[in-house]
Motif scaffolding. Structure first.
Motif, mmCIF file in Angstrom:
data_model
loop_
_atom_site.group_PDB
_atom_site.id
_atom_site.type_symbol
_atom_site.label_atom_id
_atom_site.label_comp_id
_atom_site.label_asym_id
_atom_site.label_seq_id
_atom_site.Cartn_x
_atom_site.Cartn_y
_atom_site.Cartn_z
ATOM 1 N N TYR A 52 58.577 85.151 133.044
ATOM 2 C CA TYR A 52 57.639 84.226 133.695
ATOM 3 C C TYR A 52 57.854 82.795 133.216
ATOM 4 C CZ TYR A 52 55.446 88.493 135.236
ATOM 5 O OH TYR A 52 55.227 89.706 135.829
ATOM 6 N N SER A 53 58.383 82.668 131.982
ATOM 7 C CA SER A 53 58.592 81.331 131.442
ATOM 8 C C SER A 53 59.722 80.609 132.169
ATOM 9 C CB SER A 53 58.906 81.406 129.945
ATOM 10 O OG SER A 53 60.242 81.841 129.760
ATOM 11 N N GLN A 113 52.125 82.178 136.762
ATOM 12 C CA GLN A 113 51.839 81.405 135.556
ATOM 13 C C GLN A 113 50.506 81.820 134.925
ATOM 14 O OE1 GLN A 113 54.284 79.327 134.012
ATOM 15 N NE2 GLN A 113 55.282 80.661 135.483
ATOM 16 N N TYR A 133 51.430 84.694 132.919
ATOM 17 C CA TYR A 133 52.216 84.249 131.765
ATOM 18 C C TYR A 133 51.322 83.703 130.650
ATOM 19 C CZ TYR A 133 55.547 81.284 129.169
ATOM 20 O OH TYR A 133 56.294 80.678 128.200
ATOM 21 N N CYS A 170 60.032 80.130 135.256
ATOM 22 C CA CYS A 170 59.592 79.483 136.506
ATOM 23 C C CYS A 170 59.899 77.992 136.436
ATOM 24 C CB CYS A 170 58.100 79.698 136.739
ATOM 25 S SG CYS A 170 57.504 78.868 138.233
ATOM 26 N N LEU A 221 49.115 74.064 138.514
ATOM 27 C CA LEU A 221 49.262 74.378 137.084
ATOM 28 C C LEU A 221 48.110 73.778 136.277
ATOM 29 C CD1 LEU A 221 53.100 73.957 136.473
ATOM 30 C CD2 LEU A 221 51.775 76.076 136.504
ATOM 31 N N THR A 269 59.132 75.862 139.035
ATOM 32 C CA THR A 269 58.285 75.158 140.014
ATOM 33 C C THR A 269 59.110 74.665 141.203
ATOM 34 O OG1 THR A 269 57.239 74.386 137.977
ATOM 35 C CG2 THR A 269 56.216 73.688 139.994
ATOM 36 N N GLY A 287 47.657 75.779 132.876
ATOM 37 C CA GLY A 287 48.974 76.335 132.550
ATOM 38 C C GLY A 287 49.505 75.795 131.240
#
Lengths: 216, 253
Positions: B155-156, B185, B188, B158, B123, B160, B128
């Motif tokens: 997508y938000s 990401q 996104y 996610c 990220l 991890t 990110g």
């Protein structure tokens, strides 16, 4: 074989793009020169269904193409070698897991690698027996040479396997190629592309199998 | 609770590891079944009474969990071979013995605990975030349409969790692939009007050594994602953006 555990990523963004360029060229080589050539080749061989005469006439026509070796090397041999070598590399760095994740796309992912290897073995043998071998020995390639060859049941089964693998690899390669080139983005368009490619597979495989039987 | 449910036992088979350098070994446990039990509550039973199936007292099984409602991503593990969240996996829907294994795509710390810092590094690599910090006020950002918000929302979510990396056949020690999570990401943050100010820097990672070229379209990521994030759509769109970006930035050189 790679192990499953990955190493830590460093926080520096990589600037090398060779892998990206190679992957695009791999896709392009498979779709354009190799894909088009394979379809042409399958159509040419399908002429055997209409008899030895039509087939031999067509071979004579193909062999009359001016600067044929130049086209064979630049449009077929080089893309083929590149596609094969990079493809073998790709198969070795992946760790197929279709035994656990039995999703259709994952099974096809594994099959794409398996059929790639089978196709390569088949193509090496095929090029040797009908192009390089006859070229070196001065034998004329004709319907009868192919018939003699395919009369051996082991060779015949090997041909059926090799041809079907090549066609599968090509048809499935179109569906993944459409993703690589960012055309079929969503699941619905990817589903339609898969259906069309299944149709391509069925038509080409059917034609190829009938052509092979016609040599017997 | 009726007597029959108390008597029912859940058989568990856990692949354990005592330390980062230790050897893995299997250990079996049987814990009393309760209605609506999930894998986390089964592991909590082991914690209460860490006795293995042979009746020996052992070290309690280590695993991670926070939210218990499939939003934190901490309890990912391989349950009966497949990666998923332990909190949302109900025991009575599983074949027994239930095998629990760590996601060994990641370095295993202890038992079922893995080090997922690779994804957090990813990220950082893909930037990110949406850059809003400056030496002066940057003002309010542009409006985002409802459609755009709906698409971005997926997508938000996610968390991890690492399921996509674990299931991806191309994320392994032999391949440099950054993984589907990072690709999702990138999509996104690139679709955000202010985030897109760093679009090209993210695309550099996409077309880089660890980037999208390593994707083999097995599409396992989208199948195993507990949040149903359209990761393969993101990958296809980034293929298009990456191809364009790579070609035009080369032609402009």
């Amino acid at each position: 074989m790679p192990s499953n555990t990955v190493t830590q990523l460093n926080y520096t963004a990589s600037t090398r793009k060779s892998r990206f360029v190679l992957s695009r060229l791999h896709s392009l080589a498979g779709l354009l020169p190799l894909g088009i050539f394979m379809v042409e080749h399958l159509l040419s061989n399908a002429l055997a269904i209409f008899g030895a005469e039509r087939y031999n006439e067509h071979i004579a026509m193909l062999q009359a193409i001016p600067f044929l070796p130049l086209f064979e090397i630049t449009l077929i041999a080089i893309p083929l070698l590149f596609h094969a070598i990079y493809g073998i590399y790709l198969s070795f760095i992946s760790k197929p897991n279709a035994n656990v994740y039995k999703y259709q796309r994952n099974i096809y992912f594994m099959l794409q690698r398996v059929t790639g290897i089978i196709t390569l073995i088949f193509v090496i043998y095929h090029v040797w027996s009908f192009r390089l071998g006859p070229l070196l020995s001065g034998t004329e390639v004709s319907h009868s040479l192919v018939s003699e060859h395919l009369a051996n049941p082991f060779i015949f089964v090997f041909y059926i396997t090799g041809v079907i693998s090549a066609i599968f690899h090509f048809s499935n390669g179109i569906t993944t190629g459409l993703i690589t080139w960012g055309i079929t983005a969503g699941p619905a368009s990817q589903r339609v592309a898969r259906k069309i490619c299944t149709g391509v597979f069925v038509i080409l495989a059917g034609m190829a199998v009938v052509s092979l039987f016609s040599f017997l | 609770m009726t007597a029959t449910t108390v008597d029912k036992l859940v058989q568990l088979k856990v692949r354990r590891k005592d330390s980062t350098t230790g050897e893995s070994y299997w250990e079996e446990f049987s814990v009393p079944f309760r209605t609506n039990m999930n894998v986390i509550s089964a592991l909590m039973e082991i914690q209460k009474n860490p006795v293995n199936a042979k009746g020996e007292k052992v070290r309690s099984v280590a695993w991670e969990y926070n939210c218990l409602e499939e939003v934190c991503g901490a309890c990912s593990m391989r349950i009966n071979g497949k990666v998923r969240q332990a909190c949302s996996t109900l025991v009575d829907r599983l074949e027994q013995p239930i095998t629990l294994e760590p996601m060994d795509t990641f370095p295993v710390e202890k038992d079922l605990v893995v080090d997922r810092s690779r994804m957090f590094n990813a990220l950082q690599k893909i930037k990110g975030w949406v850059p809003i910090d400056g030496t002066y006020g940057l003002g309010s950002g542009p409006l985002i349409s409802a459609d755009h918000q709906q698409e971005a929302y997926k997508y938000s979510t996610c968390m991890t969790c690492g399921c996509c990396l674990e299931a991806c056949p191309n994320v392994n020690s032999g391949s440099p692939f950054i993984g589907p999570q990072a690709m999702g990401q990138v999509k996104y943050f690139n679709m955000h009007p202010t985030g897109s100010l760093q679009k090209n820097e993210r695309l550099e990672v996409v077309i880089g050594e660890e980037g999208i070229a390593n994707c083999g379209s097995s599409q396992n990521c989208v199948q195993v994602c507990p949040k149903g994030i359209p990761l393969t759509t993101a990958i296809a769109e980034l293929n298009r953006d990456g191809n364009r970006y790579a070609l035009w930035s080369w032609l402009k050189k």
